[in-house]
Design an enzyme around this catalytic site. Structure first.
Site, PDB file in Angstrom:
ATOM      1  N   LEU A   1       0.809  -1.220   0.000  1.00  0.00           N
ATOM      2  CA  LEU A   1       0.000   0.000   0.000  1.00  0.00           C
ATOM      3  C   LEU A   1       0.845   1.274   0.000  1.00  0.00           C
ATOM      4  CD1 LEU A   1      -2.773  -1.182   2.473  1.00  0.00           C
ATOM      5  CD2 LEU A   1      -2.785  -1.214  -0.034  1.00  0.00           C
TER       6      LEU A   1
ATOM      7  N   ASP B   1      24.458 -11.031   2.870  1.00  0.00           N
ATOM      8  CA  ASP B   1      24.604 -11.882   1.681  1.00  0.00           C
ATOM      9  C   ASP B   1      26.060 -12.001   1.246  1.00  0.00           C
ATOM     10  OD1 ASP B   1      23.630 -13.414  -0.600  1.00  0.00           O
ATOM     11  OD2 ASP B   1      24.124 -11.641  -1.791  1.00  0.00           O
TER      12      ASP B   1
ATOM     13  N   MET C   1       9.130   4.985   4.644  1.00  0.00           N
ATOM     14  CA  MET C   1       9.240   3.609   4.170  1.00  0.00           C
ATOM     15  C   MET C   1      10.450   3.432   3.260  1.00  0.00           C
ATOM     16  SD  MET C   1       6.978   2.165   5.874  1.00  0.00           S
ATOM     17  CE  MET C   1       7.296   0.552   5.207  1.00  0.00           C
ATOM     18  N   GLU C   2      10.756   4.441   2.466  1.00  0.00           N
ATOM     19  CA  GLU C   2      11.916   4.363   1.575  1.00  0.00           C
ATOM     20  C   GLU C   2      13.214   4.324   2.384  1.00  0.00           C
ATOM     21  OE1 GLU C   2       8.493   5.340  -0.777  1.00  0.00           O
ATOM     22  OE2 GLU C   2       9.191   6.153   1.126  1.00  0.00           O
TER      23      GLU C   2
END
Length: 159
Positions: A75, A128, A113-114
């Site tokens: 959203l 990773d 959110m970014e």
């Protein structure tokens, strides 16, 4: 306490309508940390990891992730970022790397959110790249430090 904005009056999830909100300069700053074995930390800090510059690649990954946030968070509005910066602080005593992201836009909705997505993906990229030598790394303390702009103005996390 404010109500949850991603639900309509009948409780259904929806994307918030920001069409009538004014464009303002908005900034969000977020942070997070990854801890690792000291030997792993030394490779990351020295830039001697066989896969290359771990922090440089994590910086690019974080910036790239900030631009794709609306593809990951259902959203979340796609927004035009005007600036994203990632800074890493190494702590040899804790064998940890802290990532801090500052995201900016001029628009009708914020960039929290970014900034948070960029932190998470930068830390995941470090994991990773180093998991072959240290699968026990721990990521945490991811949080919003501050945001400014918009109707709600400035918010700063308590220390």
């Amino acid at each position: 306490m404010n109500k949850l904005t991603h639900f309509d009056t009948s409780g259904q999830a929806h994307m918030v309508n920001v069409g009538d909100k004014p464009n303002t300069h908005r900034i969000a700053i977020a942070t997070g940390k990854i801890s690792m074995l000291h030997e792993t930390f030394k490779m990351v800090e020295a830039g001697s990891h066989k896969k290359g510059d771990v922090l440089g690649i994590a910086r690019i990954a974080g910036i790239q992730a900030s631009k794709r946030t609306s593809d990951l968070i259902p959203l979340c509005h796609p927004i035009a970022l005007t600036h994203v910066s990632l800074e890493f602080q190494t702590n040899s005593h804790e064998s940890s790397v802290t990532c801090q992201v500052k995201a900016e836009t001029t628009g009708p909705t914020g960039v929290e959110m970014e900034a948070l997505t960029a932190v998470q993906v930068a830390l995941l990229t470090i994991y990773d790249m180093c998991k072959a030598v240290d699968r026990g790394m721990v990521m945490g303390d991811v949080k919003l430090l501050e945001k400014s702009g918009g109707k709600s103005g400035t918010w700063v996390a308590e220390k």
